[in-house]
Design a protein around this motif. Structure first.
Motif, mmCIF file in Angstrom:
data_model
loop_
_atom_site.group_PDB
_atom_site.id
_atom_site.type_symbol
_atom_site.label_atom_id
_atom_site.label_comp_id
_atom_site.label_asym_id
_atom_site.label_seq_id
_atom_site.Cartn_x
_atom_site.Cartn_y
_atom_site.Cartn_z
ATOM 1 N N ASP A 57 0.833 -1.203 0.000
ATOM 2 C CA ASP A 57 0.000 0.000 0.000
ATOM 3 C C ASP A 57 0.871 1.257 0.000
ATOM 4 O O ASP A 57 1.848 1.356 0.755
ATOM 5 C CB ASP A 57 -0.916 0.014 1.226
ATOM 6 N N ILE A 58 0.478 2.220 -0.824
ATOM 7 C CA ILE A 58 1.215 3.481 -0.928
ATOM 8 C C ILE A 58 0.853 4.377 0.249
ATOM 9 O O ILE A 58 -0.322 4.534 0.593
ATOM 10 C CB ILE A 58 0.879 4.180 -2.258
ATOM 11 N N VAL A 59 1.892 4.978 0.874
ATOM 12 C CA VAL A 59 1.669 5.859 2.015
ATOM 13 C C VAL A 59 2.054 7.311 1.726
ATOM 14 O O VAL A 59 1.593 8.217 2.405
ATOM 15 C CB VAL A 59 2.434 5.365 3.264
ATOM 16 N N ARG A 60 2.911 7.559 0.728
ATOM 17 C CA ARG A 60 3.297 8.931 0.405
ATOM 18 C C ARG A 60 3.416 9.093 -1.107
ATOM 19 O O ARG A 60 3.853 8.189 -1.827
ATOM 20 C CB ARG A 60 4.639 9.332 1.028
ATOM 21 N N LEU A 61 2.998 10.282 -1.570
ATOM 22 C CA LEU A 61 3.124 10.683 -2.973
ATOM 23 C C LEU A 61 3.842 12.017 -3.040
ATOM 24 O O LEU A 61 3.708 12.856 -2.136
ATOM 25 C CB LEU A 61 1.754 10.833 -3.643
ATOM 26 N N ALA A 62 4.603 12.218 -4.121
ATOM 27 C CA ALA A 62 5.239 13.511 -4.362
ATOM 28 C C ALA A 62 5.281 13.743 -5.870
ATOM 29 O O ALA A 62 5.659 12.842 -6.632
ATOM 30 C CB ALA A 62 6.643 13.564 -3.774
ATOM 31 N N LEU A 63 4.898 14.948 -6.292
ATOM 32 C CA LEU A 63 4.870 15.316 -7.702
ATOM 33 C C LEU A 63 5.774 16.520 -7.904
ATOM 34 O O LEU A 63 5.732 17.481 -7.130
ATOM 35 C CB LEU A 63 3.439 15.648 -8.138
ATOM 36 N N GLY A 67 5.234 18.883 -12.871
ATOM 37 C CA GLY A 67 4.276 17.819 -13.114
ATOM 38 C C GLY A 67 4.783 16.695 -13.977
ATOM 39 O O GLY A 67 3.976 15.943 -14.533
ATOM 40 N N SER A 68 6.082 16.529 -14.096
ATOM 41 C CA SER A 68 6.629 15.502 -14.979
ATOM 42 C C SER A 68 7.014 14.230 -14.245
ATOM 43 O O SER A 68 6.938 13.141 -14.812
ATOM 44 C CB SER A 68 7.846 16.048 -15.728
ATOM 45 N N LEU A 69 7.448 14.333 -12.993
ATOM 46 C CA LEU A 69 7.907 13.171 -12.230
ATOM 47 C C LEU A 69 6.997 12.927 -11.038
ATOM 48 O O LEU A 69 6.627 13.868 -10.322
ATOM 49 C CB LEU A 69 9.342 13.367 -11.735
ATOM 50 N N LEU A 70 6.635 11.690 -10.833
ATOM 51 C CA LEU A 70 5.831 11.272 -9.682
ATOM 52 C C LEU A 70 6.598 10.198 -8.930
ATOM 53 O O LEU A 70 7.139 9.262 -9.545
ATOM 54 C CB LEU A 70 4.481 10.723 -10.138
ATOM 55 N N ILE A 71 6.677 10.335 -7.616
ATOM 56 C CA ILE A 71 7.320 9.333 -6.774
ATOM 57 C C ILE A 71 6.274 8.779 -5.816
ATOM 58 O O ILE A 71 5.586 9.537 -5.116
ATOM 59 C CB ILE A 71 8.509 9.926 -5.989
ATOM 60 N N THR A 72 6.124 7.458 -5.799
ATOM 61 C CA THR A 72 5.210 6.781 -4.885
ATOM 62 C C THR A 72 6.025 5.888 -3.964
ATOM 63 O O THR A 72 6.915 5.161 -4.423
ATOM 64 C CB THR A 72 4.193 5.933 -5.663
ATOM 65 N N VAL A 73 5.720 5.937 -2.676
ATOM 66 C CA VAL A 73 6.455 5.177 -1.675
ATOM 67 C C VAL A 73 5.470 4.326 -0.900
ATOM 68 O O VAL A 73 4.437 4.829 -0.423
ATOM 69 C CB VAL A 73 7.228 6.105 -0.714
ATOM 70 N N ASP A 74 5.768 3.024 -0.754
ATOM 71 C CA ASP A 74 4.876 2.134 -0.017
ATOM 72 C C ASP A 74 5.259 2.092 1.452
ATOM 73 O O ASP A 74 6.179 2.795 1.909
ATOM 74 C CB ASP A 74 4.865 0.735 -0.637
ATOM 75 N N GLU A 75 4.568 1.272 2.213
ATOM 76 C CA GLU A 75 4.734 1.265 3.663
ATOM 77 C C GLU A 75 6.081 0.714 4.108
ATOM 78 O O GLU A 75 6.486 0.920 5.257
ATOM 79 C CB GLU A 75 3.607 0.461 4.308
ATOM 80 N N ASP A 76 6.814 0.019 3.242
ATOM 81 C CA ASP A 76 8.145 -0.481 3.579
ATOM 82 C C ASP A 76 9.253 0.466 3.161
ATOM 83 O O ASP A 76 10.430 0.191 3.415
ATOM 84 C CB ASP A 76 8.388 -1.844 2.919
ATOM 85 N N GLY A 77 8.926 1.560 2.493
ATOM 86 C CA GLY A 77 9.934 2.495 2.033
ATOM 87 C C GLY A 77 10.417 2.252 0.625
ATOM 88 O O GLY A 77 11.372 2.901 0.177
ATOM 89 N N THR A 97 13.601 2.433 4.927
ATOM 90 C CA THR A 97 12.903 2.754 6.173
ATOM 91 C C THR A 97 11.549 3.354 5.808
ATOM 92 O O THR A 97 11.406 3.946 4.726
ATOM 93 C CB THR A 97 13.710 3.741 7.036
ATOM 94 N N PRO A 98 10.532 3.204 6.653
ATOM 95 C CA PRO A 98 9.246 3.837 6.340
ATOM 96 C C PRO A 98 9.373 5.348 6.200
ATOM 97 O O PRO A 98 10.024 6.011 7.010
ATOM 98 C CB PRO A 98 8.375 3.458 7.547
ATOM 99 N N VAL A 99 8.785 5.890 5.143
ATOM 100 C CA VAL A 99 8.885 7.312 4.825
ATOM 101 C C VAL A 99 7.644 8.022 5.340
ATOM 102 O O VAL A 99 6.518 7.653 4.992
ATOM 103 C CB VAL A 99 9.048 7.528 3.306
ATOM 104 N N ARG A 100 7.860 9.042 6.173
ATOM 105 C CA ARG A 100 6.744 9.828 6.713
ATOM 106 C C ARG A 100 6.343 10.967 5.780
ATOM 107 O O ARG A 100 5.176 11.336 5.710
ATOM 108 C CB ARG A 100 7.138 10.409 8.068
#
Length: 880
Positions: A57-63, A67-77, A97-100
């Protein structure tokens, strides 16, 4: 039968956990839905799910700012670097590590990521193919507990952090002479937000306890309180000589104001700040959100949108739209605070989705859930546009009427309800003399009779739709009735039961029942072939039996247990390959042409079989999400502890919030439990249905409503190809005005761009002659091309002329082969109805616009002569 179905959209789950973000233009919302990402276009009112998946499951998003790059981080980092425009994964990376929190800098050069008590700043990866695109710039220590929030200054030289150690810190990206950072202390709980003001002279920090501090930099001379208020460290220092001695002038951060939200002991969960308009949006655990204008701390709005906490908050670039997400309800809202109106309000089923059904044109899908709700989804937009909440228990079956805008649903509350899709109301409720629980539902093709099967009295109840009266009670089964279906060609009702039989009932005749079809195990689901001559029944032993309805004998069998087996639960004692016990299909459905059978059950796989040969054609895996149970083929021994599997250990007592630690569940309650889940959800499919158009199929799974569409973008599919059929020969025939010959040759070649070019260059006055002389073996391909081209082409009348002339001259052939062309004709009906709706909207808008212009012109004429050139009045009839 084509099998190149690709995942298209995920409906029924609009938000699960993590943060939501707006795109830089502010017109779309990006939301995590499990291990996938869905983009909601708020302007065109559409949603689409990106075609990649994280491991969990994804916990953090950053764009990125452009608007060209998207980074998705799951619960394990573990992170995915994605090209957002092309929707392509560029790189996999593990933060270990988990990303807050993670945020791009405003200039797009850096990416700040929390790493437990530290902050790591990485250089932003590029679009080129690199071996290691993530390059670490610097590490920033200083906090004594986990960092939970990051924000940048407008010039990208500094960033602020908020931590669980109840402090906020100011860091410089690159070393600056005389700058040693700053510690902003004084909060009594976790600092969940810290931001710079627009002029960068003020810092605002928000604590979890509902306190807002305003910080300003002040100059002080040496000899005053050097420790600063609440222990702040000096930010900058300059020396100057005063008299004979040397004194130091220092700049320190001081609290200039303190404010409190005072929301009746509710904790702050999510915050967002818009520096350009100085708006602060705060979401609380009570489901209330508030908007404050800083620095005056003026409360603009305080509204309640749910009974659960608001876990995500975001503001678009213009500061007009606010996005809120609630993980407990699976709810996503976009609110325009100036007009106080909703731009988007979507919510999936609170519990699992239990059943689904397609409309006759394939444009809508109806779903029922264990929460007692019935939802109607548009497959084109991906949005739910109506929800019926009349049921008081879980919905077990839903069905569209074959004619008319009516939906039927059966529930465990002992009622069968009929809903009107024009006025959106429950206009009929069917009940029984004694309360029973309904497990299945069937509607007569004429729409006059509705039947429902009982799971406790083993009876089948028959009602009249017109009067709502109970017509008959069919008895004979010795176990719970699991599934009902009507024959497409006759008024014969088939029923499957746990007594290992399938029975046929003549609802409109005098014959009570025919001879039962005996099976080796309990019957779970049954389905008629579109021509009504073959009946398929799936049983508890993993088999699918095929029966000839007229002769009443079995004509084939599909051994599906070995195909559906796979995936090992965390507490399984056997390997995934050997653990096939309990694997069976809970839902089956024939394809639109009757040559294929799709089946899904309590497994991560959905299978499509070829009915004549009984061979598995393709197997789809509904998800790659390892957060669900039953996904991995092999278990890791390091996850096993003395207390059992690590994934199944209840760790809710370690949560920081009291409302998260409270256990309100009832002992023994699993299905429909509104409390916290103590086990991971199991990957399975409750229902599968093929669209009547044959171009898509849908599955009601643990993650939501999965929709797969036929992908024909890069498909080379020649038909009766010969050596002399080349693109040059086709273009030469087109130049010689041999339109029928060039059209047939393009269909034989199978290249869509060439077919489209020939189609567009045919004169309108030649359509009638070409349609009449078109060979019937190319009729299906011609109709399919017209259907797909309707959606993208602006030539409305040209397409309608083709459709009407093809139906006019080949109508008798289509009627004689109605089964083979059923999916094509339904697709044509869907395309024409959509074209009619779009054209109707345009005409209405033009009518209102011209009416407004005429009235404005008349009003200007009535006010007196002006310098504007007078226009002749035009009647509304001429405008329209």
């Amino acid at each position: 039968m084509k099998l190149n179905y690709k995942f298209s959209n995920l409906c029924g789950t609009v938000y699960k956990r993590g943060n939501v973000i707006f795109t830089p233009d502010g017109n779309s919302v990006v939301s995590p839905v499990g291990n996938r990402v869905t983009v909601f276009d708020l302007v065109s009112n559409k949603s689409h799910t990106l075609p990649f998946e994280n491991r969990k499951d994804i916990v953090r998003l950053a764009l990125s700012p452009n608007g060209s790059l998207l980074i998705t981080v799951d619960e394990d980092g573990r992170a995915l670097l994605v090209n957002f425009q092309r929707q392509v994964v560029l790189h996999h990376f593990n933060f270990k590590t988990p990303v807050r929190d993670l945020v791009f800098s405003p200039d797009g050069r850096y990416l700040a990521v929390t790493h437990e008590k530290h902050v790591h700043v990485w250089r932003t990866p590029g679009f080129t193919l690199e071996f290691a695109p993530f390059i670490l710039h610097r590490k920033y220590p200083g906090h004594y507990d986990d960092v939970v929030h990051l924000s940048w200054s407008p010039d990208s030289r500094f960033f602020l952090t908020g931590s669980k150690d109840m402090t906020a810190r100011l860091y410089a990206v690159d070393p600056i002479e005389g700058f040693h950072g700053a510690v902003l202390a004084g909060h009594r709980d976790t600092v969940v937000g810290a931001w710079f003001s627009k002029d960068v002279n003020t810092v605002y920090t928000v604590g979890k306890d509902g306190a807002l501090f305003e910080w300003n930099m002040k100059e002080e001379m040496e000899g005053e309180d050097e420790s600063g208020m609440n222990g702040e460290e000096p930010a900058t220092a300059k020396k100057r000589k005063v008299g004979d001695g040397e004194r130091i002038r220092v700049k320190k951060w001081r609290t200039s104001a303190r404010h409190y939200f005072n929301q009746n002991h509710a904790k702050v969960v999510s915050v967002a700040f818009h520096a350009a308009s100085s708006l602060l949006v705060v979401g609380f655990t009570s489901g209330i959100f508030g908007i404050w204008e800083l620095p005056d701390f003026t409360n603009i709005h305080t509204l309640s949108i749910s009974q659960k906490k608001i876990t995500a908050t975001a503001i678009n670039s213009s500061g007009e739209w606010l996005a809120f997400g609630s993980s407990a309800l699976g709810q996503l809202l976009v609110w325009e605070w100036q007009s106080e109106s909703y731009v988007l309000k979507q919510q999936g089923h609170h519990h699992e989705m239990s059943c689904l059904s397609y409309s006759q044109d394939g444009q809508f899908v109806i779903t029922g859930g264990d929460d007692g709700k019935v939802k109607l989804w548009n497959t084109q937009t991906g949005f739910c546009f109506v929800t019926f909440t009349e049921h008081s228990a879980g919905v077990t079956a839903v069905e569209f009427a074959k004619q008319g805008q009516i939906v039927f649903s059966a529930s465990l509350d002992g009622t069968v309800r009929a809903f009107d899709l024009i006025r959106y109301r429950n206009f009929r409720t069917f009940t029984t003399p004694t309360p029973v629980q309904f497990s299945c539902l069937a509607v007569d093709p004429s729409g006059e009779v509705v039947c429902a099967g009982s799971s406790d009295t083993f009876e089948i109840f028959v009602w009249s739709v017109q009067t709502g009266k109970l017509l008959d009670i069919l008895t004979g089964h010795e176990g719970p009735v699991s599934h009902l279906t009507f024959s497409p060609s006759e008024g014969i009702l088939a029923s499957g039961s746990w007594d290992k039989t399938v029975r046929m009932w003549d609802v409109f005749g005098k014959d009570r029942a025919q001879e039962a079809m005996e099976h080796q195990a309990e019957v779970i689901s049954i389905a008629y072939r579109p021509d009504g001559k073959v009946l398929a029944a799936s049983t508890l032993d993993g088999q699918v039996s095929l029966w000839n309805v007229n002769e009443g004998k079995q004509v084939g069998s599909i051994e599906g247990r070995k195909h559906i087996s796979g995936g090992r639960k965390a507490d399984d004692r056997m390997t995934a390959a050997n653990n096939s016990a309990g694997k069976h299909f809970t839902s089956i459905c024939f394809t639109a042409d009757g040559t294929g059978l799709i089946a899904g059950g309590n497994s991560k796989y959905v299978c499509i079989y070829d009915v004549p040969t009984k061979v598995l054609l393709k197997r789809f895996q509904i998800s790659q999400n390892l957060s669900m149970d039953g996904m991995q083929e092999f278990l890791n021994s390091k996850n096993m502890t003395e207390a059992g599997p690590k994934d199944l250990i209840d760790d809710t007592g370690d949560l920081s919030d009291l409302e998260d630690r409270m256990d309100t569940s009832l002992p023994g309650v699993i299905k429909g439990d509104a409390s916290l889940r103590k086990t991971r959800p199991l990957a399975r499919t409750k229902g599968v249905r093929f669209s009547p158009t044959g171009r898509s199929w849908a599955a009601a799974s643990t993650e939501g409503l999965l929709i797969y569409f036929l992908d024909e973008t890069l498909l080379f599919d020649p038909f009766d190809l010969e050596l002399d059929i080349t693109p040059d020969a086709i273009m030469e025939a087109l130049r010689d005005k041999e339109y029928l010959r060039s059209l047939v040759m393009s269909f034989r070649l199978g290249e869509r761009p060439i077919i489209q070019k020939v189609y567009d260059n045919i004169p309108a006055d030649e359509i009638m002659l070409i349609a009449r002389e078109l060979p019937v073996k190319y009729l299906e391909r011609m109709l399919k091309f017209v259907i797909t081209y309707m959606e993208a082409s602006p030539r409305i009348q040209f397409n309608l002329m083709w459709a009407t002339t093809l139906l006019k001259y080949h109508g008798r052939y289509l009627k004689d082969h109605s089964v083979e062309f059923a999916s094509v004709l339904r697709g044509l009906q869907k395309g024409m109805s959509k074209m009619y709706e779009d054209l109707g909207k345009v005409c209405n808008d033009n009518t209102y616009t011209m009416g407004y212009l005429l009235n404005a012109h008349k009003q200007k004429l009535a006010e007196g002569p002006t310098e504007v050139v007078q226009m002749e009045e035009v009647s509304m009839d001429m405008v329209i």
